[in-house]
Design an enzyme around this catalytic site. Structure first.
Site, short mmCIF file in Angstrom:
data_model
loop_
_atom_site.label_atom_id
_atom_site.label_comp_id
_atom_site.label_asym_id
_atom_site.label_seq_id
_atom_site.Cartn_x
_atom_site.Cartn_y
_atom_site.Cartn_z
N TYR A 70 -5.97 5.22 -14.39
CA TYR A 70 -6.14 5.97 -13.14
C TYR A 70 -5.99 7.48 -13.32
O TYR A 70 -5.90 8.20 -12.32
CB TYR A 70 -5.07 5.57 -12.11
CG TYR A 70 -4.84 4.09 -11.97
CD1 TYR A 70 -5.87 3.24 -11.59
CD2 TYR A 70 -3.58 3.54 -12.19
CE1 TYR A 70 -5.65 1.88 -11.45
CE2 TYR A 70 -3.36 2.17 -12.06
CZ TYR A 70 -4.40 1.35 -11.69
OH TYR A 70 -4.18 0.01 -11.56
N ARG B 275 -1.22 3.28 -17.03
CA ARG B 275 -1.71 3.95 -15.81
C ARG B 275 -2.41 5.29 -16.11
O ARG B 275 -3.40 5.61 -15.43
CB ARG B 275 -0.57 4.14 -14.80
CG ARG B 275 -0.05 2.80 -14.25
CD ARG B 275 0.93 2.98 -13.09
NE ARG B 275 0.27 3.50 -11.92
CZ ARG B 275 0.30 4.76 -11.55
NH1 ARG B 275 1.00 5.64 -12.25
NH2 ARG B 275 -0.35 5.16 -10.48
N GLY C 43 0.76 -1.24 0.00
CA GLY C 43 0.00 0.00 0.00
C GLY C 43 0.79 1.28 0.00
O GLY C 43 0.27 2.32 -0.42
N CYS D 76 -3.39 3.53 -31.51
CA CYS D 76 -4.52 4.09 -32.25
C CYS D 76 -5.67 4.46 -31.33
O CYS D 76 -6.78 3.90 -31.44
CB CYS D 76 -4.96 3.10 -33.32
SG CYS D 76 -3.64 2.80 -34.48
N GLU D 77 -5.41 5.31 -30.37
CA GLU D 77 -6.43 5.85 -29.46
C GLU D 77 -6.04 7.28 -29.16
O GLU D 77 -4.89 7.54 -28.80
CB GLU D 77 -6.40 5.11 -28.11
CG GLU D 77 -6.81 3.70 -28.16
CD GLU D 77 -7.97 3.36 -27.24
OE1 GLU D 77 -8.31 4.18 -26.36
OE2 GLU D 77 -8.53 2.29 -27.44
N PRO E 222 5.07 -5.04 0.41
CA PRO E 222 5.22 -3.87 -0.47
C PRO E 222 5.47 -4.27 -1.93
O PRO E 222 6.16 -5.24 -2.20
CB PRO E 222 6.45 -3.15 0.10
CG PRO E 222 7.21 -4.21 0.83
CD PRO E 222 6.21 -5.22 1.32
N GLY E 223 4.88 -3.51 -2.82
CA GLY E 223 5.11 -3.73 -4.25
C GLY E 223 5.61 -2.44 -4.88
O GLY E 223 6.82 -2.24 -5.09
N ARG E 224 4.67 -1.53 -5.11
CA ARG E 224 4.97 -0.25 -5.76
C ARG E 224 6.16 0.47 -5.10
O ARG E 224 7.03 1.01 -5.78
CB ARG E 224 3.74 0.64 -5.66
CG ARG E 224 3.85 1.98 -6.39
CD ARG E 224 2.66 2.89 -6.00
NE ARG E 224 1.41 2.21 -6.04
CZ ARG E 224 0.60 2.17 -7.11
NH1 ARG E 224 0.93 2.82 -8.19
NH2 ARG E 224 -0.55 1.52 -7.05
N TYR F 142 3.71 -1.49 -11.82
CA TYR F 142 2.39 -1.47 -12.49
C TYR F 142 2.43 -0.76 -13.85
O TYR F 142 1.49 -0.08 -14.23
CB TYR F 142 1.34 -0.82 -11.58
CG TYR F 142 1.22 -1.52 -10.24
CD1 TYR F 142 0.70 -2.79 -10.15
CD2 TYR F 142 1.64 -0.90 -9.07
CE1 TYR F 142 0.60 -3.45 -8.93
CE2 TYR F 142 1.55 -1.54 -7.84
CZ TYR F 142 1.03 -2.82 -7.79
OH TYR F 142 0.94 -3.46 -6.57
N1 PLP Z 1 -0.72 -7.25 -1.18
C1 PLP Z 1 -1.96 -7.34 -1.70
C2 PLP Z 1 -2.86 -8.37 -1.16
C3 PLP Z 1 -2.34 -6.50 -2.74
O1 PLP Z 1 -3.57 -6.59 -3.26
C4 PLP Z 1 -1.43 -5.55 -3.23
C5 PLP Z 1 -1.79 -4.63 -4.31
O2 PLP Z 1 -2.86 -4.56 -4.82
C6 PLP Z 1 -0.16 -5.50 -2.66
C7 PLP Z 1 0.17 -6.35 -1.64
C8 PLP Z 1 0.87 -4.53 -3.14
O3 PLP Z 1 0.48 -3.24 -2.94
P1 PLP Z 1 1.43 -2.01 -3.24
O4 PLP Z 1 2.01 -2.20 -4.57
O5 PLP Z 1 0.55 -0.85 -3.13
O6 PLP Z 1 2.50 -2.02 -2.16
#
Ligand code: PLP
Length: 421
Positions: free
Chosen positions: A324, A320, A238, A351-352, A281-283, A380
Protein backbone atom coordinates in the site's frame (compact mmCIF):
# COMPACT_ATOMS: atom_id res chain seq x y z
CA UNK A 1 8.13 12.54 17.99
CA UNK A 2 5.72 12.64 20.90
CA UNK A 3 5.72 9.04 22.10
CA UNK A 4 2.03 8.91 22.82
CA UNK A 5 1.07 10.03 19.38
CA UNK A 6 1.78 6.59 17.99
CA UNK A 7 3.14 4.19 20.62
CA UNK A 8 0.82 2.22 22.95
CA UNK A 9 -0.69 3.87 26.06
CA UNK A 10 1.87 2.44 28.48
CA UNK A 11 4.95 3.47 26.46
CA UNK A 12 7.46 5.52 28.47
CA UNK A 13 11.08 6.48 28.18
CA UNK A 14 13.00 5.49 31.31
CA UNK A 15 16.76 5.97 31.66
CA UNK A 16 16.97 6.59 27.95
CA UNK A 17 15.13 3.38 27.02
CA UNK A 18 11.71 2.67 25.59
CA UNK A 19 9.57 0.81 28.14
CA UNK A 20 6.17 -0.73 27.30
CA UNK A 21 3.79 -2.25 29.83
CA UNK A 22 6.53 -1.80 32.44
CA UNK A 23 9.10 -3.82 30.43
CA UNK A 24 12.18 -2.28 28.83
CA UNK A 25 11.99 -3.19 25.15
CA UNK A 26 15.67 -4.18 25.25
CA UNK A 27 14.95 -6.78 27.96
CA UNK A 28 12.12 -8.25 25.88
CA UNK A 29 14.34 -8.34 22.81
CA UNK A 30 17.22 -9.96 24.71
CA UNK A 31 14.96 -12.64 26.12
CA UNK A 32 12.68 -13.34 23.16
CA UNK A 33 14.81 -12.33 20.19
CA UNK A 34 14.01 -10.03 17.29
CA UNK A 35 12.04 -9.15 15.27
CA UNK A 36 9.47 -9.13 18.03
CA UNK A 37 5.94 -7.73 17.97
CA UNK A 38 5.07 -6.28 21.37
CA UNK A 39 1.37 -5.85 22.22
CA UNK A 40 0.18 -3.68 25.11
CA UNK A 41 -2.72 -5.19 27.03
CA UNK A 42 -3.89 -1.86 28.43
CA UNK A 43 -4.16 -0.34 24.97
CA UNK A 44 -6.11 -3.33 23.66
CA UNK A 45 -8.57 -3.23 26.53
CA UNK A 46 -8.95 0.53 26.41
CA UNK A 47 -9.69 0.56 22.70
CA UNK A 48 -12.30 -2.18 23.09
CA UNK A 49 -13.89 -0.21 25.95
CA UNK A 50 -13.85 2.96 23.87
CA UNK A 51 -15.95 1.25 21.17
CA UNK A 52 -18.34 0.11 23.90
CA UNK A 53 -18.61 3.62 25.39
CA UNK A 54 -19.33 5.07 21.96
CA UNK A 55 -21.98 2.50 21.05
CA UNK A 56 -23.13 0.84 24.29
CA UNK A 57 -25.88 -1.19 22.63
CA UNK A 58 -23.88 -2.41 19.64
CA UNK A 59 -22.60 -5.94 19.15
CA UNK A 60 -18.82 -5.87 18.75
CA UNK A 61 -16.92 -8.48 16.75
CA UNK A 62 -13.13 -8.37 16.50
CA UNK A 63 -12.10 -8.82 12.88
CA UNK A 64 -9.65 -11.68 13.25
CA UNK A 65 -7.88 -11.03 9.93
CA UNK A 66 -6.11 -8.01 11.47
CA UNK A 67 -4.11 -10.39 13.68
CA UNK A 68 -5.29 -13.94 14.28
CA UNK A 69 -4.18 -14.69 17.82
CA UNK A 70 -5.86 -16.80 20.48
CA UNK A 71 -4.60 -14.82 23.50
CA UNK A 72 -5.81 -11.54 22.02
CA UNK A 73 -9.16 -13.08 21.08
CA UNK A 74 -9.53 -14.27 24.70
CA UNK A 75 -8.62 -10.86 26.05
CA UNK A 76 -11.13 -9.15 23.77
CA UNK A 77 -13.75 -11.78 24.66
CA UNK A 78 -13.27 -10.74 28.30
CA UNK A 79 -14.19 -7.25 27.13
CA UNK A 80 -17.39 -8.66 25.62
CA UNK A 81 -16.29 -8.90 22.00
CA UNK A 82 -17.06 -11.73 19.64
CA UNK A 83 -15.19 -12.39 16.41
CA UNK A 84 -15.71 -11.87 12.70
CA UNK A 85 -13.99 -14.62 10.73
CA UNK A 86 -13.68 -15.22 7.02
CA UNK A 87 -11.87 -18.56 6.73
CA UNK A 88 -11.69 -21.95 8.37
CA UNK A 89 -8.40 -20.92 9.94
CA UNK A 90 -9.74 -17.73 11.47
CA UNK A 91 -12.75 -19.66 12.76
CA UNK A 92 -10.41 -22.19 14.38
CA UNK A 93 -8.56 -19.37 16.17
CA UNK A 94 -11.85 -17.92 17.45
CA UNK A 95 -13.08 -21.32 18.62
CA UNK A 96 -9.77 -22.02 20.35
CA UNK A 97 -10.41 -18.80 22.29
CA UNK A 98 -13.76 -20.22 23.40
CA UNK A 99 -16.04 -18.23 21.08
CA UNK A 100 -19.18 -19.91 19.79
CA UNK A 101 -22.68 -19.23 18.52
CA UNK A 102 -23.93 -15.67 18.37
CA UNK A 103 -20.47 -14.36 19.25
CA UNK A 104 -19.29 -15.34 15.76
CA UNK A 105 -19.90 -13.89 12.32
CA UNK A 106 -18.65 -15.79 9.26
CA UNK A 107 -18.19 -13.85 6.04
CA UNK A 108 -15.89 -14.18 3.02
CA UNK A 109 -16.45 -13.75 -0.70
CA UNK A 110 -15.66 -17.37 -1.59
CA UNK A 111 -16.62 -19.61 1.28
CA UNK A 112 -15.76 -23.26 0.71
CA UNK A 113 -18.38 -25.89 1.56
CA UNK A 114 -16.27 -26.97 4.51
CA UNK A 115 -16.12 -23.35 5.74
CA UNK A 116 -19.89 -23.03 5.56
CA UNK A 117 -20.31 -26.36 7.33
CA UNK A 118 -17.84 -25.40 10.07
CA UNK A 119 -19.50 -22.00 10.45
CA UNK A 120 -22.92 -23.60 10.82
CA UNK A 121 -21.56 -26.15 13.27
CA UNK A 122 -20.09 -23.33 15.38
CA UNK A 123 -23.40 -21.47 15.31
CA UNK A 124 -22.01 -18.48 13.38
CA UNK A 125 -24.22 -15.84 11.89
CA UNK A 126 -23.48 -16.46 8.20
CA UNK A 127 -23.02 -13.54 5.82
CA UNK A 128 -24.40 -14.21 2.35
CA UNK A 129 -21.86 -12.63 -0.01
CA UNK A 130 -22.86 -14.36 -3.24
CA UNK A 131 -26.00 -15.90 -4.66
CA UNK A 132 -24.59 -19.39 -4.38
CA UNK A 133 -23.99 -18.91 -0.64
CA UNK A 134 -27.78 -19.26 -0.33
CA UNK A 135 -28.29 -22.82 -1.53
CA UNK A 136 -24.97 -24.05 -0.21
CA UNK A 137 -25.66 -22.32 3.12
CA UNK A 138 -29.11 -23.85 3.34
CA UNK A 139 -27.68 -27.28 2.44
CA UNK A 140 -25.10 -26.88 5.21
CA UNK A 141 -27.95 -26.23 7.65
CA UNK A 142 -27.52 -22.46 8.06
CA UNK A 143 -30.31 -20.74 9.90
CA UNK A 144 -29.52 -17.14 10.72
CA UNK A 145 -27.96 -15.11 7.91
CA UNK A 146 -27.10 -11.55 6.98
CA UNK A 147 -27.07 -10.41 3.37
CA UNK A 148 -24.05 -8.31 2.38
CA UNK A 149 -24.90 -5.48 0.05
CA UNK A 150 -22.50 -3.31 -1.93
CA UNK A 151 -23.69 0.28 -1.71
CA UNK A 152 -21.52 1.68 -4.51
CA UNK A 153 -19.77 4.19 -2.27
CA UNK A 154 -16.13 5.12 -2.78
CA UNK A 155 -14.18 5.38 0.44
CA UNK A 156 -11.22 7.72 0.75
CA UNK A 157 -8.62 5.00 1.27
CA UNK A 158 -6.13 2.86 -0.65
CA UNK A 159 -7.83 1.16 -3.60
CA UNK A 160 -6.83 -2.29 -2.32
CA UNK A 161 -8.80 -1.85 0.90
CA UNK A 162 -11.89 -0.06 -0.45
CA UNK A 163 -14.74 -2.55 -0.60
CA UNK A 164 -18.07 -0.74 -0.85
CA UNK A 165 -17.63 0.65 -4.37
CA UNK A 166 -19.64 -0.45 -7.39
CA UNK A 167 -17.83 -3.39 -8.97
CA UNK A 168 -16.38 -4.63 -5.68
CA UNK A 169 -15.69 -8.36 -5.40
CA UNK A 170 -17.43 -8.26 -2.01
CA UNK A 171 -21.14 -8.35 -1.40
CA UNK A 172 -24.06 -8.18 -3.81
CA UNK A 173 -25.16 -5.20 -5.88
CA UNK A 174 -28.45 -3.79 -4.51
CA UNK A 175 -30.89 -5.54 -6.89
CA UNK A 176 -29.17 -8.90 -6.36
CA UNK A 177 -29.08 -8.34 -2.61
CA UNK A 178 -32.80 -7.63 -2.59
CA UNK A 179 -33.44 -10.80 -4.63
CA UNK A 180 -31.15 -12.79 -2.31
CA UNK A 181 -33.18 -11.74 0.73
CA UNK A 182 -36.32 -13.05 -0.98
CA UNK A 183 -34.64 -16.29 -2.08
CA UNK A 184 -33.13 -16.86 1.35
CA UNK A 185 -36.54 -16.61 2.97
CA UNK A 186 -37.98 -19.05 0.41
CA UNK A 187 -35.20 -21.47 1.33
CA UNK A 188 -36.28 -21.24 4.97
CA UNK A 189 -33.32 -19.14 6.10
CA UNK A 190 -33.90 -16.48 8.71
CA UNK A 191 -32.55 -13.25 7.23
CA UNK A 192 -31.65 -11.35 10.38
CA UNK A 193 -30.28 -8.29 8.70
CA UNK A 194 -27.86 -6.55 6.39
CA UNK A 195 -24.09 -6.48 6.23
CA UNK A 196 -21.86 -3.88 4.64
CA UNK A 197 -18.18 -2.91 4.84
CA UNK A 198 -17.18 0.36 3.24
CA UNK A 199 -13.41 0.01 3.39
CA UNK A 200 -10.48 -0.02 5.77
CA UNK A 201 -8.19 2.69 7.19
CA UNK A 202 -10.95 5.32 7.10
CA UNK A 203 -9.86 8.49 8.87
CA UNK A 204 -12.98 10.57 8.39
CA UNK A 205 -16.62 9.75 8.81
CA UNK A 206 -17.79 10.80 5.35
CA UNK A 207 -17.98 7.42 3.59
CA UNK A 208 -19.38 5.66 6.66
CA UNK A 209 -22.16 8.23 7.00
CA UNK A 210 -22.99 7.95 3.31
CA UNK A 211 -23.09 4.16 3.60
CA UNK A 212 -25.47 4.27 6.55
CA UNK A 213 -27.77 6.79 4.86
CA UNK A 214 -27.76 4.65 1.72
CA UNK A 215 -28.45 1.53 3.76
CA UNK A 216 -31.49 3.11 5.41
CA UNK A 217 -32.88 3.85 1.94
CA UNK A 218 -32.19 0.27 0.92
CA UNK A 219 -33.88 -1.06 4.07
CA UNK A 220 -36.92 1.09 3.28
CA UNK A 221 -37.06 -0.43 -0.21
CA UNK A 222 -36.83 -3.92 1.30
CA UNK A 223 -39.79 -3.10 3.52
CA UNK A 224 -41.77 -1.79 0.54
CA UNK A 225 -40.94 -4.66 -1.81
CA UNK A 226 -40.54 -7.64 0.49
CA UNK A 227 -42.34 -6.63 3.68
CA UNK A 228 -39.03 -7.35 5.43
CA UNK A 229 -36.99 -5.11 7.73
CA UNK A 230 -33.52 -5.82 9.15
CA UNK A 231 -33.28 -6.50 12.89
CA UNK A 232 -29.49 -6.28 12.74
CA UNK A 233 -27.28 -3.98 10.70
CA UNK A 234 -23.60 -4.93 10.63
CA UNK A 235 -21.51 -2.12 9.19
CA UNK A 236 -18.22 -4.04 9.26
CA UNK A 237 -14.94 -2.49 10.35
CA UNK A 238 -12.98 0.32 8.80
CA UNK A 239 -11.84 2.80 11.43
CA UNK A 240 -8.32 3.90 10.55
CA UNK A 241 -5.34 4.50 12.80
CA UNK A 242 -2.43 6.89 12.82
CA UNK A 243 0.81 5.66 11.31
CA UNK A 244 2.50 9.07 11.17
CA UNK A 245 2.39 11.91 13.69
CA UNK A 246 0.56 14.14 11.20
CA UNK A 247 -2.22 11.64 10.46
CA UNK A 248 -5.68 12.76 11.62
CA UNK A 249 -7.02 11.46 14.92
CA UNK A 250 -10.37 9.65 14.93
CA UNK A 251 -10.82 7.92 18.30
CA UNK A 252 -12.86 4.68 18.49
CA UNK A 253 -15.38 6.24 20.88
CA UNK A 254 -16.07 9.15 18.50
CA UNK A 255 -16.33 6.79 15.53
CA UNK A 256 -18.65 4.30 17.24
CA UNK A 257 -20.90 7.07 18.60
CA UNK A 258 -21.09 8.75 15.19
CA UNK A 259 -22.03 5.48 13.51
CA UNK A 260 -24.69 4.64 16.11
CA UNK A 261 -26.14 8.17 15.98
CA UNK A 262 -26.20 8.18 12.20
CA UNK A 263 -27.93 4.83 12.11
CA UNK A 264 -30.61 6.05 14.53
CA UNK A 265 -31.09 9.24 12.52
CA UNK A 266 -31.21 7.57 9.12
CA UNK A 267 -33.59 4.84 10.27
CA UNK A 268 -35.88 7.37 11.96
CA UNK A 269 -36.01 9.45 8.79
CA UNK A 270 -37.40 6.44 6.95
CA UNK A 271 -39.76 5.52 9.78
CA UNK A 272 -38.04 2.16 10.22
CA UNK A 273 -37.79 0.28 13.54
CA UNK A 274 -34.28 0.78 14.97
CA UNK A 275 -32.11 -2.32 14.38
CA UNK A 276 -29.29 -3.62 16.54
CA UNK A 277 -25.97 -2.26 15.30
CA UNK A 278 -22.94 -4.51 14.87
CA UNK A 279 -19.34 -3.34 14.34
CA UNK A 280 -16.35 -5.44 13.27
CA UNK A 281 -13.23 -3.43 14.13
CA UNK A 282 -9.86 -4.96 13.34
CA UNK A 283 -7.06 -2.49 12.68
CA UNK A 284 -8.35 0.08 15.19
CA UNK A 285 -8.21 -2.46 18.04
CA UNK A 286 -4.87 -4.17 17.53
CA UNK A 287 -2.96 -1.73 15.28
CA UNK A 288 -1.98 0.94 17.81
CA UNK A 289 -1.51 -1.68 20.55
CA UNK A 290 1.43 -3.26 18.72
CA UNK A 291 4.96 -2.21 17.87
CA UNK A 292 7.67 -4.16 16.09
CA UNK A 293 11.17 -4.31 17.48
CA UNK A 294 14.04 -5.08 15.12
CA UNK A 295 17.78 -5.42 15.70
CA UNK A 296 19.95 -3.19 13.52
CA UNK A 297 22.58 -5.02 11.49
CA UNK A 298 24.43 -3.47 8.55
CA UNK A 299 24.58 0.33 8.32
CA UNK A 300 25.67 1.19 4.80
CA UNK A 301 26.28 4.52 3.15
CA UNK A 302 25.04 3.88 -0.40
CA UNK A 303 25.61 7.41 -1.69
CA UNK A 304 26.35 10.90 -0.38
CA UNK A 305 22.71 11.31 0.53
CA UNK A 306 21.50 7.79 1.26
CA UNK A 307 22.40 5.59 4.22
CA UNK A 308 20.67 2.24 4.65
CA UNK A 309 20.00 0.80 8.08
CA UNK A 310 19.27 -2.89 7.62
CA UNK A 311 17.12 -4.67 10.19
CA UNK A 312 16.62 -8.37 10.84
CA UNK A 313 13.11 -8.55 9.33
CA UNK A 314 11.32 -6.60 6.61
CA UNK A 315 8.68 -7.44 4.07
CA UNK A 316 8.21 -10.92 5.55
CA UNK A 317 6.86 -9.51 8.81
CA UNK A 318 5.33 -6.33 7.41
CA UNK A 319 4.46 -6.19 3.69
CA UNK A 320 2.34 -3.04 4.03
CA UNK A 321 4.96 -0.70 2.51
CA UNK A 322 5.06 -2.87 -0.63
CA UNK A 323 1.29 -3.47 -0.75
CA UNK A 324 0.00 0.00 0.00
CA UNK A 325 2.98 2.33 0.00
CA UNK A 326 2.47 2.44 3.78
CA UNK A 327 4.71 4.82 5.70
CA UNK A 328 6.06 4.50 9.22
CA UNK A 329 8.26 6.28 11.71
CA UNK A 330 10.73 4.65 14.10
CA UNK A 331 12.62 5.18 17.32
CA UNK A 332 15.85 3.64 18.57
CA UNK A 333 14.44 1.87 21.62
CA UNK A 334 17.78 1.66 23.45
CA UNK A 335 18.69 5.32 22.74
CA UNK A 336 15.21 6.78 22.94
CA UNK A 337 16.28 10.16 24.32
CA UNK A 338 18.98 10.92 21.77
CA UNK A 339 18.16 13.58 19.20
CA UNK A 340 18.05 12.59 15.52
CA UNK A 341 21.23 13.31 13.60
CA UNK A 342 19.95 12.52 10.13
CA UNK A 343 17.54 10.58 7.98
CA UNK A 344 18.09 6.94 7.14
CA UNK A 345 16.45 4.41 4.87
CA UNK A 346 15.38 1.47 6.99
CA UNK A 347 15.51 -1.66 4.85
CA UNK A 348 14.88 -5.32 5.54
CA UNK A 349 17.03 -8.38 4.89
CA UNK A 350 15.09 -9.70 1.89
CA UNK A 351 16.34 -10.09 -1.66
CA UNK A 352 14.27 -7.27 -3.17
CA UNK A 353 15.33 -3.66 -3.57
CA UNK A 354 11.74 -2.79 -2.67
CA UNK A 355 12.19 -4.29 0.79
CA UNK A 356 12.31 -0.85 2.40
CA UNK A 357 10.30 -0.40 5.56
CA UNK A 358 10.84 3.35 6.00
CA UNK A 359 12.28 5.52 3.26
CA UNK A 360 13.32 8.40 5.49
CA UNK A 361 13.49 7.74 9.22
CA UNK A 362 14.80 10.51 11.46
CA UNK A 363 17.16 8.83 13.91
CA UNK A 364 20.34 9.27 15.90
CA UNK A 365 23.05 7.60 13.78
CA UNK A 366 22.15 3.88 14.16
CA UNK A 367 24.79 1.30 15.05
CA UNK A 368 24.88 -2.47 14.75
CA UNK A 369 23.01 -3.97 17.72
CA UNK A 370 20.66 -1.02 18.27
CA UNK A 371 16.97 -1.77 18.59
CA UNK A 372 14.61 -0.10 16.18
CA UNK A 373 10.98 0.18 17.34
CA UNK A 374 8.26 0.80 14.74
CA UNK A 375 4.87 1.80 16.18
CA UNK A 376 1.35 1.13 14.84
CA UNK A 377 2.30 -2.32 13.58
CA UNK A 378 -0.21 -4.48 15.46
CA UNK A 379 -2.60 -4.99 12.51
CA UNK A 380 -2.15 -6.50 9.04
CA UNK A 381 1.59 -6.99 9.57
CA UNK A 382 2.32 -10.45 11.00
CA UNK A 383 -1.16 -11.39 9.76
CA UNK A 384 0.04 -10.74 6.20
CA UNK A 385 3.59 -11.92 6.76
CA UNK A 386 5.32 -14.53 4.64
CA UNK A 387 8.32 -16.81 4.73
CA UNK A 388 10.05 -15.13 1.81
CA UNK A 389 13.72 -16.11 1.67
CA UNK A 390 12.77 -18.97 4.02
CA UNK A 391 12.79 -16.52 6.90
CA UNK A 392 10.85 -17.75 9.94
CA UNK A 393 8.20 -15.30 11.12
CA UNK A 394 8.66 -13.38 14.39
CA UNK A 395 7.31 -13.96 17.86
CA UNK A 396 4.70 -11.79 19.57
CA UNK A 397 4.55 -10.92 23.25
CA UNK A 398 1.73 -9.36 25.28
CA UNK A 399 2.78 -7.04 28.09
CA UNK A 400 0.50 -5.97 30.90
CA UNK A 401 -0.46 -6.55 34.54
CA UNK A 402 3.22 -6.97 35.41
CA UNK A 403 3.65 -9.88 33.00
CA UNK A 404 5.16 -10.42 29.58
CA UNK A 405 3.44 -13.38 27.95
CA UNK A 406 4.61 -14.99 24.73
CA UNK A 407 1.42 -15.11 22.65
CA UNK A 408 3.00 -16.42 19.48
CA UNK A 409 6.25 -18.29 19.43
CA UNK A 410 8.95 -17.50 16.92
CA UNK A 411 8.97 -19.81 13.92
CA UNK A 412 12.12 -21.79 13.33
CA UNK A 413 13.81 -23.05 10.19
CA UNK A 414 12.83 -26.53 11.39
CA UNK A 415 9.16 -25.41 11.22
CA UNK A 416 9.68 -24.46 7.59
CA UNK A 417 11.47 -27.69 6.75
CA UNK A 418 8.60 -29.62 8.35
CA UNK A 419 6.46 -28.74 5.30
CA UNK A 420 8.90 -30.50 2.99
CA UNK A 421 7.98 -34.15 2.45
N1 PLP B 1 -15.21 -6.70 8.43
C1 PLP B 1 -15.03 -7.01 7.12
C2 PLP B 1 -16.12 -7.68 6.41
C3 PLP B 1 -13.82 -6.70 6.50
O1 PLP B 1 -13.64 -7.00 5.21
C4 PLP B 1 -12.80 -6.07 7.24
C5 PLP B 1 -11.52 -5.71 6.62
O2 PLP B 1 -11.25 -5.86 5.48
C6 PLP B 1 -13.04 -5.79 8.58
C7 PLP B 1 -14.25 -6.11 9.15
C8 PLP B 1 -12.00 -5.14 9.44
O3 PLP B 1 -11.70 -3.89 8.99
P1 PLP B 1 -10.72 -2.93 9.78
O4 PLP B 1 -9.51 -3.69 10.12
O5 PLP B 1 -10.48 -1.82 8.85
O6 PLP B 1 -11.46 -2.47 11.02
Amino acid sequence: MNLHDLFPDTARVQEGELVVGGFPVSALADELGTPLVVYCEQTLRERARAFRRGAPHALLFYSVKAFPNVAILRLLAEEGLGAEVSTLGELAFARQAGLLGDRLVLDGNNKADEELAAGVEAGCLIVVDAVDDLERGAAAGAQRVLVRVTPGIDADTHVAIATGHAGSKFGLPPEQAMAAIGQARELGLQVVGLHVHTGSQLLDLGAERMTIDWLAGFAAECRAELGWVPELVDVGGGLGIRYLPDDPVLPPETFARAVADRLARAWTLHGLPLPTLALEPGRSLVGPAGLTVYRVGVVKQASDTLTYVAVDGGMSDNPRPQLYGARYVALLANRAEEAPTGTYAVCGKHCESGDVLIERASLPHPRRGDLLAVPSTGAYTLAMGSNYNAVPRPAAVLVGAGKARLIRRRETVADLLAFEP
